[in-house]
Design an enzyme around this catalytic site. Structure first.
Site, PDB file in Angstrom:
ATOM      1  N   LYS A 108       0.851  -1.189   0.000  1.00 52.33           N
ATOM      2  CA  LYS A 108       0.000   0.000   0.000  1.00 52.33           C
ATOM      3  C   LYS A 108       0.885   1.237   0.000  1.00 52.33           C
ATOM      4  CE  LYS A 108      -4.190   1.349  -0.306  1.00 52.33           C
ATOM      5  NZ  LYS A 108      -4.959   0.958  -1.483  1.00 52.33           N
TER       6      LYS A 108
ATOM      7  N   SER B 185      -8.292  -0.385  -5.211  1.00 59.39           N
ATOM      8  CA  SER B 185      -8.500   0.066  -3.839  1.00 59.39           C
ATOM      9  C   SER B 185      -9.982   0.387  -3.653  1.00 59.39           C
ATOM     10  CB  SER B 185      -7.597   1.255  -3.526  1.00 59.39           C
ATOM     11  OG  SER B 185      -7.372   1.334  -2.128  1.00 59.39           O
TER      12      SER B 185
END
Length: 590
Positions: A191, A389
């Protein structure tokens, strides 16, 4: 009293003038609307659709009234209008071919370029021809134009062919000069979205995933160009390594990247040959705007709604970006999906997602709306350039998911990024703070100081719970064990063709394939599509642009080009939800 009357009269005169202008614009708009409703573009026999690849490609375009009135607006192209035009050209017997003229064209994503190229390849299956010409070709326009039967180049032009590179940039040290830094809580080693604000360079996991997806995109481009130009992949790679971009033009013909060197007037002669026209005859041409008014196949049967969810995911409109149409506002999308759920005329919904993500909270609200919608009618997701996402969060509950091979998807992870302005306020500006509080955490979030270790611990627990929820939503939607989702999560970005192998998506295909699947799930024999949400009227656009300053944004977009998106993200950062499910920064792929 004299001055009072003078200023009052001036104010009244100004108000009258404004209303007069609005009235004139309204009359012009109504006349234009009536004219467009009364007639459609008549296609002459032996016509050519001319596709000008110039300007900025977007999923759907919005009118910029102020820019159009002043004549200072960059040309935007809608992917939807290009695909519809190519489809109409294929179906219309009077249109014999497509002429593509390559210019300064910027695509919003590799997947959008792929979609245009696939539509052109499908057009050729009808037995019609495509001719492409460019004074020079960018790598992206050459990729699209290479599908043509003939590719022509100006005798002094060039073909840019050099491979792909991702060039993220990092502003941590810049912020430090102003005494600003960001405190980070995240889940997922891949991430990488906060790295732009908190790091000096790419982390190793981020480098790993970036190398994987830019190499994956390049392999798709190589394969497609090699098939169309009858070249080997190895040869195309060798040309990139030789930087063939600066080679002599005759060399580009010899190695079969282009078919012939021609000037613009000579290309017209080639088109006339294809149409079997005499040299003194005119070529009947249709532009992209003309094609919008060409009648397509008659719509009949049941309605399938195509709902466009494009841009950053935000909680409310006030938190969105300045440019209209560039955000997915959770409150509005949830309301719209509920209306589609309750509309008996709508038998199925295709959710067209083109989003790098955004607010985790907003993504959860839209996920819930999709679940409710799916309980009443089929929902199929069509992924565009990005559905990662938060973009994947809102997609995962659908009955079926389509992606393009070069769609960026996955990135299942969450982070929280919190600005610390204490260095700016205290060290740079000399602002001093004191503190009085009733409870231990009463001063939580104050700009006077960064979070302490205990506060960060609570934040990290909150982020962890958000990640667990996201992961569970994916597991439930994709019917996978949570442990299997964890193996492909950790915030990692995947290409669509890789996502197919790990069950993030069900099938590779574009919007048409998604519509066909929705019709099958709804058991429809005859159907037509209707786009949602409805495009804003010219008057709404005028008000929005006046209030939001999108004219200035348009000029910034034209000036900054590919760096506009990260600039806009930084500009709006303090208005975004602190808890984000977002792609790694804004990707700039050269």
């Amino acid at each position: 009293m004299k001055d009072f009357l003078k200023y009052t009269l001036a104010t009244v005169t100004g108000i009258i003038l404004v209303f007069a202008i609005m009235l004139i614009l309204g009359v012009v708009s109504l006349v234009g609307l009536a004219a467009s409703e009364a007639s459609s573009t008549k296609v002459k026999s032996n016509s050519v659709f001319t596709l000008m690849l110039s300007g900025q490609l977007e999923e759907r375009t919005e009118e910029n009234i102020i820019g159009e009135l002043t004549g200072q607006v960059s040309e935007n192209l809608g992917l939807d209008e290009i695909l519809n035009a190519i489809r109409k050209a294929k179906e219309n017997d009077d249109i014999k071919g497509i002429y593509i003229e390559a210019g300064l064209f910027s695509s919003d994503s590799p997947a959008s370029s792929y979609a245009i190229r696939q539509a052109l390849a499908d057009f050729k299956k009808s037995g019609k021809w495509i001719i492409a010409y460019g004074d020079s070709y960018t790598q992206n326009t050459y990729y699209i134009c290479s599908v043509a039967d003939k590719v022509f180049l100006n005798p002094q032009g060039m073909v840019d062919w050099h491979g792909l590179a991702a060039t993220p940039y990092f502003v941590k040290d810049l912020l430090a000069k102003f005494g600003v830094k960001y405190q980070l809580a995240k889940v997922g080693k891949y991430k990488s979205a906060p790295e732009m604000m908190t790091a000096d360079g790419m982390s190793e996991p981020n480098r790993e995933q970036t190398e994987a997806y830019i190499n994956g995109i390049w392999q798709v481009m190589l394969k497609d160009v090699a098939a169309s130009r009858k070249l080997s992949v190895d040869s195309l790679n060798a040309y990139a390594d030789r930087f063939i971009t600066l080679a002599p033009q005759e060399e580009l013909v010899r190695i079969k990247l282009v078919d012939k060197l021609l000037y613009t007037n000579e290309v017209r002669g080639e088109i006339k040959k294809m149409l079997k026209l005499d040299a003194d005859e005119d070529i009947p041409q249709l532009s992209l705007s003309d094609m919008a008014n060409v009648k397509g196949a008659k719509q009949k049967g049941d309605q399938i709604a195509v709902y466009y969810a494009t841009g950053d995911i935000v909680d409310t409109e006030a938190a969105g970006m300045a440019q209209q149409g560039s955000e997915i506002v959770a409150t509005k999308v949830c309301r719209d999906l509920e209306e589609l759920m309750n509309d008996d005329d709508v038998k199925a919904v295709v959710l067209r997602v083109n989003s790098p993500g955004g607010s985790a909270y907003a993504s959860e609200q839209i996920w819930n709306a999709v679940v409710n919608l799916k309980a009443k009618k089929p929902v199929v997701v069509s992924m565009g350039g990005y559905a990662a996402s938060g973009g994947y969060y809102i997609s995962c509950a659908a009955n079926y998911i389509f992606a393009e091979p070069t769609t960026l998807t996955g990135s299942i992870g969450i982070f929280g990024m919190f600005p610390d302005f204490s260095g700016l306020l205290t060290d740079k500006l000399g602002v001093k703070f004191d503190e009085v509080k009733t409870n231990k955490f009463s001063a939580f979030g104050t700009p006077a100081r960064p979070f302490n270790a205990e506060e960060m611990s609570y934040l990290e627990q909150y982020i962890d719970r958000g990640y667990e929820l996201f992961r569970r939503r994916v597991a439930d939607g994709r019917k996978l064990p949570v442990e299997q989702v964890e193996e492909i999560a950790q915030g990692r970005v995947w290409l669509g063709n890789a996502g197919l192998k790990i069950k993030l998506v069900d099938e590779l295909g574009g919007l048409d394939a998604a519509v066909a699947k929705a019709a099958k799930l709804a058991k429809l024999k005859e159907y037509y599509t209707e786009p949602y949400p409805e495009q804003a009227s010219w008057f709404d656009n005028l008000l929005a642009e006046t209030n939001k300053g999108s004219y200035l944004d348009e000029q910034l977009r034209a000036t900054l080009g590919e760096y506009y998106a990260p600039f806009a993200f930084v500009k709006q950062l303090n208005r975004q939800n602190a808890i984000q499910a977002r792609l790694p920064y804004y990707l700039v792929i050269n």
